[in-house]
Design a protein around this motif. Sequence first.
Motif, PDB file in Angstrom:
ATOM      1  N   LEU A 144       0.806  -1.212   0.000  1.00 39.15           N
ATOM      2  CA  LEU A 144       0.000   0.000   0.000  1.00 39.15           C
ATOM      3  C   LEU A 144       0.843   1.268   0.000  1.00 39.15           C
ATOM      4  O   LEU A 144       0.421   2.290  -0.520  1.00 39.15           O
ATOM      5  CB  LEU A 144      -0.966  -0.004   1.177  1.00 39.15           C
ATOM      6  N   ALA A 145       2.020   1.207   0.582  1.00 41.04           N
ATOM      7  CA  ALA A 145       2.889   2.384   0.547  1.00 41.04           C
ATOM      8  C   ALA A 145       3.337   2.672  -0.884  1.00 41.04           C
ATOM      9  O   ALA A 145       3.343   3.825  -1.316  1.00 41.04           O
ATOM     10  CB  ALA A 145       4.102   2.172   1.452  1.00 41.04           C
ATOM     11  N   VAL A 146       3.692   1.618  -1.616  1.00 42.90           N
ATOM     12  CA  VAL A 146       4.084   1.814  -3.013  1.00 42.90           C
ATOM     13  C   VAL A 146       2.902   2.327  -3.824  1.00 42.90           C
ATOM     14  O   VAL A 146       3.030   3.266  -4.625  1.00 42.90           O
ATOM     15  CB  VAL A 146       4.646   0.506  -3.608  1.00 42.90           C
ATOM     16  N   GLY A 147       1.726   1.737  -3.612  1.00 42.10           N
ATOM     17  CA  GLY A 147       0.539   2.172  -4.345  1.00 42.10           C
ATOM     18  C   GLY A 147       0.134   3.596  -4.021  1.00 42.10           C
ATOM     19  O   GLY A 147      -0.173   4.389  -4.922  1.00 42.10           O
ATOM     20  N   ALA A 148       0.116   3.932  -2.749  1.00 44.49           N
ATOM     21  CA  ALA A 148      -0.271   5.287  -2.344  1.00 44.49           C
ATOM     22  C   ALA A 148       0.755   6.310  -2.819  1.00 44.49           C
ATOM     23  O   ALA A 148       0.403   7.412  -3.242  1.00 44.49           O
ATOM     24  CB  ALA A 148      -0.428   5.364  -0.830  1.00 44.49           C
ATOM     25  N   HIS A 149       2.016   5.942  -2.762  1.00 44.00           N
ATOM     26  CA  HIS A 149       3.079   6.852  -3.192  1.00 44.00           C
ATOM     27  C   HIS A 149       2.979   7.112  -4.697  1.00 44.00           C
ATOM     28  O   HIS A 149       3.108   8.255  -5.145  1.00 44.00           O
ATOM     29  CB  HIS A 149       4.434   6.248  -2.841  1.00 44.00           C
ATOM     30  N   GLY A 150       2.743   6.062  -5.447  1.00 43.35           N
ATOM     31  CA  GLY A 150       2.602   6.235  -6.891  1.00 43.35           C
ATOM     32  C   GLY A 150       1.321   6.951  -7.263  1.00 43.35           C
ATOM     33  O   GLY A 150       1.295   7.767  -8.182  1.00 43.35           O
ATOM     34  N   PHE A 151       0.241   6.685  -6.539  1.00 41.86           N
ATOM     35  CA  PHE A 151      -1.047   7.322  -6.814  1.00 41.86           C
ATOM     36  C   PHE A 151      -0.982   8.824  -6.584  1.00 41.86           C
ATOM     37  O   PHE A 151      -1.611   9.599  -7.298  1.00 41.86           O
ATOM     38  CB  PHE A 151      -2.137   6.693  -5.940  1.00 41.86           C
ATOM     39  N   ALA A 152      -0.217   9.233  -5.581  1.00 50.62           N
ATOM     40  CA  ALA A 152      -0.106  10.661  -5.270  1.00 50.62           C
ATOM     41  C   ALA A 152       0.927  11.362  -6.137  1.00 50.62           C
ATOM     42  O   ALA A 152       1.199  12.538  -5.942  1.00 50.62           O
ATOM     43  CB  ALA A 152       0.227  10.844  -3.791  1.00 50.62           C
ATOM     44  N   GLY A 153       1.532  10.652  -7.081  1.00 53.55           N
ATOM     45  CA  GLY A 153       2.462  11.283  -8.007  1.00 53.55           C
ATOM     46  C   GLY A 153       3.906  11.192  -7.596  1.00 53.55           C
ATOM     47  O   GLY A 153       4.749  11.901  -8.134  1.00 53.55           O
ATOM     48  N   GLY A 154       4.222  10.320  -6.661  1.00 56.53           N
ATOM     49  CA  GLY A 154       5.595  10.234  -6.169  1.00 56.53           C
ATOM     50  C   GLY A 154       6.471   9.293  -6.961  1.00 56.53           C
ATOM     51  O   GLY A 154       7.665   9.236  -6.737  1.00 56.53           O
ATOM     52  N   GLY A 155       5.935   8.508  -7.854  1.00 58.20           N
ATOM     53  CA  GLY A 155       6.734   7.563  -8.623  1.00 58.20           C
ATOM     54  C   GLY A 155       6.841   6.225  -7.922  1.00 58.20           C
ATOM     55  O   GLY A 155       6.424   6.056  -6.772  1.00 58.20           O
ATOM     56  N   TYR A 156       7.402   5.284  -8.631  1.00 54.85           N
ATOM     57  CA  TYR A 156       7.545   3.932  -8.091  1.00 54.85           C
ATOM     58  C   TYR A 156       9.016   3.648  -7.838  1.00 54.85           C
ATOM     59  O   TYR A 156       9.889   4.148  -8.544  1.00 54.85           O
ATOM     60  CB  TYR A 156       6.930   2.928  -9.059  1.00 54.85           C
ATOM     61  N   HIS A 210       3.628  18.180   1.196  1.00 52.44           N
ATOM     62  CA  HIS A 210       2.910  17.283   0.290  1.00 52.44           C
ATOM     63  C   HIS A 210       1.636  16.803   0.953  1.00 52.44           C
ATOM     64  O   HIS A 210       1.580  15.707   1.485  1.00 52.44           O
ATOM     65  CB  HIS A 210       3.729  16.070  -0.124  1.00 52.44           C
ATOM     66  N   GLY A 211       0.615  17.612   0.911  1.00 52.76           N
ATOM     67  CA  GLY A 211      -0.678  17.252   1.502  1.00 52.76           C
ATOM     68  C   GLY A 211      -1.313  16.028   0.872  1.00 52.76           C
ATOM     69  O   GLY A 211      -1.732  15.111   1.584  1.00 52.76           O
ATOM     70  N   PRO A 212      -1.396  15.961  -0.465  1.00 52.53           N
ATOM     71  CA  PRO A 212      -1.992  14.768  -1.082  1.00 52.53           C
ATOM     72  C   PRO A 212      -1.206  13.495  -0.777  1.00 52.53           C
ATOM     73  O   PRO A 212      -1.787  12.430  -0.588  1.00 52.53           O
ATOM     74  CB  PRO A 212      -1.975  15.071  -2.576  1.00 52.53           C
ATOM     75  N   MET A 213       0.111  13.614  -0.711  1.00 55.77           N
ATOM     76  CA  MET A 213       0.943  12.441  -0.409  1.00 55.77           C
ATOM     77  C   MET A 213       0.672  11.955   1.006  1.00 55.77           C
ATOM     78  O   MET A 213       0.515  10.757   1.243  1.00 55.77           O
ATOM     79  CB  MET A 213       2.421  12.802  -0.577  1.00 55.77           C
ATOM     80  N   LEU A 214       0.583  12.880   1.954  1.00 56.96           N
ATOM     81  CA  LEU A 214       0.311  12.518   3.339  1.00 56.96           C
ATOM     82  C   LEU A 214      -1.067  11.895   3.489  1.00 56.96           C
ATOM     83  O   LEU A 214      -1.231  10.884   4.177  1.00 56.96           O
ATOM     84  CB  LEU A 214       0.434  13.755   4.235  1.00 56.96           C
ATOM     85  N   LEU A 215      -2.046  12.477   2.824  1.00 60.94           N
ATOM     86  CA  LEU A 215      -3.394  11.917   2.886  1.00 60.94           C
ATOM     87  C   LEU A 215      -3.468  10.539   2.253  1.00 60.94           C
ATOM     88  O   LEU A 215      -4.167   9.650   2.757  1.00 60.94           O
ATOM     89  CB  LEU A 215      -4.392  12.868   2.229  1.00 60.94           C
ATOM     90  N   ALA A 216      -2.772  10.349   1.155  1.00 60.08           N
ATOM     91  CA  ALA A 216      -2.782   9.040   0.496  1.00 60.08           C
ATOM     92  C   ALA A 216      -2.145   7.979   1.384  1.00 60.08           C
ATOM     93  O   ALA A 216      -2.670   6.862   1.512  1.00 60.08           O
ATOM     94  CB  ALA A 216      -2.052   9.125  -0.847  1.00 60.08           C
ATOM     95  N   HIS A 217      -1.032   8.312   2.031  1.00 56.99           N
ATOM     96  CA  HIS A 217      -0.382   7.357   2.929  1.00 56.99           C
ATOM     97  C   HIS A 217      -1.252   7.063   4.158  1.00 56.99           C
ATOM     98  O   HIS A 217      -1.358   5.922   4.592  1.00 56.99           O
ATOM     99  CB  HIS A 217       0.985   7.874   3.366  1.00 56.99           C
ATOM    100  N   ALA A 218      -1.872   8.087   4.742  1.00 53.51           N
ATOM    101  CA  ALA A 218      -2.712   7.883   5.929  1.00 53.51           C
ATOM    102  C   ALA A 218      -3.944   7.055   5.596  1.00 53.51           C
ATOM    103  O   ALA A 218      -4.329   6.164   6.353  1.00 53.51           O
ATOM    104  CB  ALA A 218      -3.122   9.227   6.515  1.00 53.51           C
TER     105      ALA A 218
END
Length: 166
Positions: A16-28, A90-98
């Motif tokens: 889920l960390a990889v998925g959330a990170h990629g979903f928020a635009g952080g890359g894989y 990175h608000g969207p990144m934090l929300l995606a991870h949480a």
Amino acid sequence: MSSVRGGLAGVAMAALAVGAHGFAGGGYPGTSGLMLLVLAAAALGALAAALRPPAALPILMVAGQPACHVALSGLVQHGHAARAMEFTAHGPMLLAHAAAGAGCAFLILVAERLYGLISRAVRVALTRPARPPARVARLRPAHHSPVSKTLLALGAIAPRAPPVTA
């Protein structure tokens, strides 16, 4: 049961960390980032297995997502590797991870409960019924004295009681 919870928490945390990170635009991640993530997820899974109350799992999963984010952002070049610890940027990144951590913890707790119910049902269905107990003869006391029916007929309450007329 706690080892199952820990294993599920570690595997789901990494996925889920990889998925959330990629979903928020952080890359894989590449191979080195993935290995660092696996180490962080294994440590968090071991901690989840050691914790007894199920209510601690969501807290651990949400708190573990920043560790996974740091593992991913430190080695993946997606524009903010230098500011990996600044989660306010990175608000969207934090929300995606949480959201990933809380959803993962909920699914693990539901799976753990269903596993307990289904395994109990299978155990009951596959267990042979117990044999009926062997008949046990009723034992009478050795010094049993039968009550004289004549005494009771004369109005006595018990064999050692005086007659009712007295």
